[in-house]
Each structure stands twice: as structure tokens, then as C-alpha cells.
Design a protein around this motif. Structure first.
Motif, PDB file in Angstrom:
ATOM      1  N   ASN A 117     -22.044 -39.278  -6.612  1.00 57.32           N
ATOM      2  CA  ASN A 117     -22.739 -39.970  -7.694  1.00 57.32           C
ATOM      3  C   ASN A 117     -23.564 -41.140  -7.173  1.00 57.32           C
ATOM      4  OD1 ASN A 117     -22.128 -39.059 -10.596  1.00 57.32           O
ATOM      5  ND2 ASN A 117     -20.174 -38.813  -9.540  1.00 57.32           N
ATOM      6  N   ALA A 120     -26.860 -40.061  -5.794  1.00 56.95           N
ATOM      7  CA  ALA A 120     -27.843 -39.735  -6.832  1.00 56.95           C
ATOM      8  C   ALA A 120     -28.256 -40.960  -7.647  1.00 56.95           C
ATOM      9  CB  ALA A 120     -27.264 -38.658  -7.758  1.00 56.95           C
ATOM     10  N   HIS A 121     -27.360 -41.923  -7.778  1.00 57.48           N
ATOM     11  CA  HIS A 121     -27.630 -43.117  -8.613  1.00 57.48           C
ATOM     12  C   HIS A 121     -27.258 -44.370  -7.812  1.00 57.48           C
ATOM     13  CE1 HIS A 121     -27.890 -40.264 -11.948  1.00 57.48           C
ATOM     14  NE2 HIS A 121     -26.761 -39.757 -11.501  1.00 57.48           N
ATOM     15  N   ASP A 123     -27.981 -47.277  -7.899  1.00 59.48           N
ATOM     16  CA  ASP A 123     -27.811 -48.528  -8.645  1.00 59.48           C
ATOM     17  C   ASP A 123     -26.439 -48.664  -9.296  1.00 59.48           C
ATOM     18  OD1 ASP A 123     -28.582 -46.295 -10.274  1.00 59.48           O
ATOM     19  OD2 ASP A 123     -28.807 -47.704 -11.961  1.00 59.48           O
ATOM     20  N   MET A 124     -25.652 -47.595  -9.349  1.00 54.56           N
ATOM     21  CA  MET A 124     -24.401 -47.678 -10.109  1.00 54.56           C
ATOM     22  C   MET A 124     -23.358 -48.536  -9.386  1.00 54.56           C
ATOM     23  SD  MET A 124     -22.795 -43.899  -9.611  1.00 54.56           S
ATOM     24  CE  MET A 124     -21.070 -44.325  -9.571  1.00 54.56           C
ATOM     25  N   LEU A 262     -19.172 -47.268 -17.911  1.00 50.56           N
ATOM     26  CA  LEU A 262     -19.816 -46.211 -17.128  1.00 50.56           C
ATOM     27  C   LEU A 262     -18.803 -45.114 -16.814  1.00 50.56           C
ATOM     28  CD1 LEU A 262     -22.217 -45.181 -15.304  1.00 50.56           C
ATOM     29  CD2 LEU A 262     -21.225 -46.554 -13.457  1.00 50.56           C
ATOM     30  N   CYS A 264     -18.569 -41.268 -14.690  1.00 49.74           N
ATOM     31  CA  CYS A 264     -19.240 -40.312 -13.796  1.00 49.74           C
ATOM     32  C   CYS A 264     -18.519 -38.973 -13.865  1.00 49.74           C
ATOM     33  CB  CYS A 264     -19.132 -40.741 -12.340  1.00 49.74           C
ATOM     34  SG  CYS A 264     -19.807 -42.308 -11.994  1.00 49.74           S
ATOM     35  N   ARG A 289     -22.355 -45.275 -20.673  1.00 53.88           N
ATOM     36  CA  ARG A 289     -23.342 -44.489 -19.921  1.00 53.88           C
ATOM     37  C   ARG A 289     -22.628 -43.383 -19.140  1.00 53.88           C
ATOM     38  NH1 ARG A 289     -26.100 -46.672 -14.465  1.00 53.88           N
ATOM     39  NH2 ARG A 289     -27.563 -44.978 -14.089  1.00 53.88           N
ATOM     40  N   VAL A 291     -23.155 -40.551 -16.033  1.00 54.76           N
ATOM     41  CA  VAL A 291     -24.015 -40.045 -14.957  1.00 54.76           C
ATOM     42  C   VAL A 291     -23.299 -38.905 -14.233  1.00 54.76           C
ATOM     43  CG1 VAL A 291     -25.182 -42.263 -14.597  1.00 54.76           C
ATOM     44  CG2 VAL A 291     -23.228 -41.675 -13.172  1.00 54.76           C
ATOM     45  N   PRO A 293     -24.069 -36.058 -10.623  1.00 52.64           N
ATOM     46  CA  PRO A 293     -24.994 -35.764  -9.522  1.00 52.64           C
ATOM     47  C   PRO A 293     -25.788 -34.499  -9.827  1.00 52.64           C
ATOM     48  CG  PRO A 293     -22.678 -35.850  -8.790  1.00 52.64           C
ATOM     49  CD  PRO A 293     -22.673 -35.756 -10.270  1.00 52.64           C
TER      50      PRO A 293
END
Ligand code: KG4
Ligand code: ZN
Length: 332
Positions: A117, A120-121, A123-124, A262, A264, A289, A291, A293
């Protein structure tokens, strides 16, 4: 720091190169030899890894535009997984580490799925809850900070992906069941049958998927082979609906209980669109949120292992040369 990641825990031989936070290559060779057996044959898996691991590593280095001389550290999955398969990757990692005089670090495969994750993100940031759903595992984990994990719940019997694989087999859809059930289900009515959802005791974040699998089996038997074949799409859709329903509701409860903002998804089942969409919709209603991958990073791969390794090796936290495979490794 240029890190080579090696993943050989199950039936995928993976190697990847990360440069800091950036994924430079991610090569996966999926062993097809198991398909005709309807499941993974451990002895065949380890032999295939022996054959494939060096070519896959070479390809990963080529695609990353570097050679083994550029690699500054090696990350390798040391558990959980099949002992013989883990041993192949671990032996190669130790050999390269000794030969090149560079550090290596053993990575928990489940932690690797979580790090996918972050690739792919980027910023998390923790804290977050992750639902790991694969062929071998189904668990909810609280990530308090990177490297600090608390197991909130786990399956008591079948993993979600395992249930997809078993139902795929009994609906005569082939192996692995997940992708083909998802495809078949898209033409079906999830409300055509209601399969049981196991929520277990009040407040439990554990899972159980053996009941839904048995319910599908009984339904197919009651209909008879011909009729079950005709209603394949409805049965697949109703089964998928039951599994996704439990996964979403338990994840929602885990997020509420830990007050994270958050969530994932990780592991091979995380590519399932019904799961992704329902999770995003139900959790966003609570301001959470979600998220996940991209597909290539959901399934087993070397990139997630390399990224986890970059975290540990950049802090000088390598493994000892006597690190052994740990087939039943888990979070505490
Ligand atoms: O993470 P993974 O590649 O390997 C393990 O570590 O187990 O996950 C493989 C699992 C298999 O059980 C497969 O049936 C399932 O992921 N899977 C799916 C889908 N694609 C793969 N399950 C549901 N829907 C899918 N689209
Ligand atoms: Zn996996």
C-alpha cells in the motif's frame, strides 16, 4: 538505497528492485504447474522456485537498469509460507549477501502485503487498520506505526481466498477460484440465494468462512449437478456477496474500535472489485478513507518485500546469517 526484494513463499517467484521509495522493477513468475492439481503442490513449488529464482532476479535487475554490483541490501520473505519454498529465497538472499558483503533482512510476508500500500500511496501514514485477505490468510491488523503491528482478528478456519478457491472448484470453475468467481458473479444475482454470514461472538473481529463454503456445497448438492451448472452465476454472486459482507462489516467495526481514519486492503483477494467498492462506500459514509494497491501489488510480489526491506535496512536493522524459514510466522 537500492534494495533487491525476493519473494518465494508460495507459488509465485518474485523479485523486484526499489530505490528508496521508488519501485524500479517488479517481476513475477506464477507457477502454472499447480493448476491441473486444483491447488498448490509444495514439492513442485519449491522445485519451480529453484529453477526460476535466478532468472527472475536477473530480469528484475535488468528492468531496473542495474546490476548486482549496484544492490546495497537484500530483503527476502522468511515466513509465513511453505517451508521448502521459503528456503529457496532465503538461501539465495544469504548467498548474495555473503558474496557481495551487503546486509540482508528477513521480511514477514504479511507485513510485505501491508507495505504494498505504501508503494502505491507514498503519502499514507499510520495509524491505520489493514485487512489482509489472501489465499492463506484473513486478518485485521492495526498498524500503530511502521514496524508496530497488533493483530485484531484472524480467521479461525478457512482464509477468504481459500473459500473462493474451494467454491471455484465445487462450481467447476477451476483454480484459482477468486478471479473466475468474480467474473462469473458479474452476470449473477447476489440476492438469488442467501448464504450464511458468520459474525461469531459479539464484538469478535475473528472470521470463519468454512460455514459459507459448506452452505454452497449443500446448495449445489440439493440442486443437482445440471441445475447448479445453470445457476452458476447466481451462486457465485451470492457466495461473493456473503464473503464481502462479512469482510466489510468486520473491517468497519475494527476501524470504529480503533478510531482510525484510514483503512488499507492487502493480499490477493483485495483485487476483488465488489470488495473494493463496497468497502470504500461503507467506510466513506463514516468518514474513513480506503486505499488498496493496484492489482500487480495485491498478489504476492517482490516489490512489497523490497519496500519493507528498505524500511528496515535504512535503519541498519538487518537479519543474522542464521535466520531460518518460519512457516507459521504471524503478528502477535
Ligand atoms: O496474496 P495471494 O496472491 O497469495 C497468497 O499469499 O495466498 O492471494 C491469492 C488468493 C487466491 O486464493 C485467489 O483465489 C484470490 O487471492 N483472488 C481473488 C481474486 N483474485 C485472486 N479472490 C477474490 N476475487 C478476486 N478477483
Ligand atoms: Zn500473500
Amino acid at each position: 538505497m537500492i534494495i533487491l526484494g525476493i519473494e518465494t513463499s508460495c507459488d509465485d517467484t518474485g523479485a523486484a528492485v526499489v530505490d528508496g521509495l521508488h519501485l524500479r522493477s517488479n517481476v513475477i513468475s506464477t507457477q502454472r504447474v499447480h493448476r491441473r492439481f486444483g491447488g498448490i503442490v509444495p514439492e513442485l513449488a519449491s522445485r519451480s522456485h529453484v529453477r526460476l529464482v535466478m532468472p527472475v532476479i536477473r530480469e528484475a535487475l535488468d528492468q531496473a537498469g542495474c546490476t548486482v554490483n549496484d544492490v546495497q541490501g537484500i530483503a527476502v520473505t522468511y515466513g509465513p509460507g511453505l517451508a521448502g519454498s521459503l528456503l529457496v529465497g532465503l538461501s539465495v538472499a544469504k548467498g548474495l549477501s555473503l558474496a557481495r558483503g551487503i546486509p540482508f533482512v528477513g521480511i514477514n510476508h504479511l507485513e510485505g502485503h501491508i507495505w504494498a500500500n505504501a508503494l502505491a500511496h507514498p503519502d499514507m501514514e499510520p495509524p491505520f487498520v489493514v485487512l489482509i485477505v489472501s489465499g492463506g490468510h484473513t486478518q485485521l491488523v492495526l498498524v500503530r506505526s511502521w514496524g508496530d503491528y497488533r493483530l485484531l482478528g484472524r480467521t479461525r478456519d478457512d482464509a477468504a481466498g481459500e473459500a473462493f478457491d474451494k467454491v471455484g472448484k465445487l462450481l467447476e470453475l477451476g483454480y484459482p477460484g477468486g478471479p473466475v468467481i468474480e467474473k462469473t458473479a458479474s452476470a449473477g444475482d447476489p440476492g438469488a440465494v442467501t448464504f450464511p454470514r458468520a459474525f461469531l461472538e459479539e464484538g469478535s473481529l475473528d472470521f470463519s468462512f468454512s460455514g459459507v463454503k459448506t452452505a454452497v456445497l449443500n446448495h449445489v448438492r440439493a440442486l443437482g449437478v445440471e441445475e447448479a451448472r445453470k445457476r452458476q452465476a447466481d451462486i457465485a454472486a451470492a457466495f461473493q456477496d456473503a464473503v464481502v459482507d462479512v469482510l466489510v462489516r468486520k473491517t468497519l467495526a475494527a476501524a470504529a474500535g480503533t478510531r482510525v481514519r484510514l483503512v488499507c486492503l492487502a493480499g490477493g483477494v483485495a483485487v476483488n472489485r465488489t470488495l473494493q467498492e463496497r468497502m470504500a462506500r461503507r467506510l466513506s459514509e463514516q468518514g474513513i478513507r480506503v486505499v488498496f494497491p493496484p492489482e500487480a501489488l495485491c498478489a504476492d510480489n517482490g516489490g512489497m518485500v523490497a519496500r519493507a526491506g528498505a524500511f528496515y535496512l535504512s535503519q541498519g536493522r538487518g537479519s543474522d546469517p542464521d535466520l531460518a524459514p518460519c512457516p507459521s510466522l504471524n503478528f502477535q
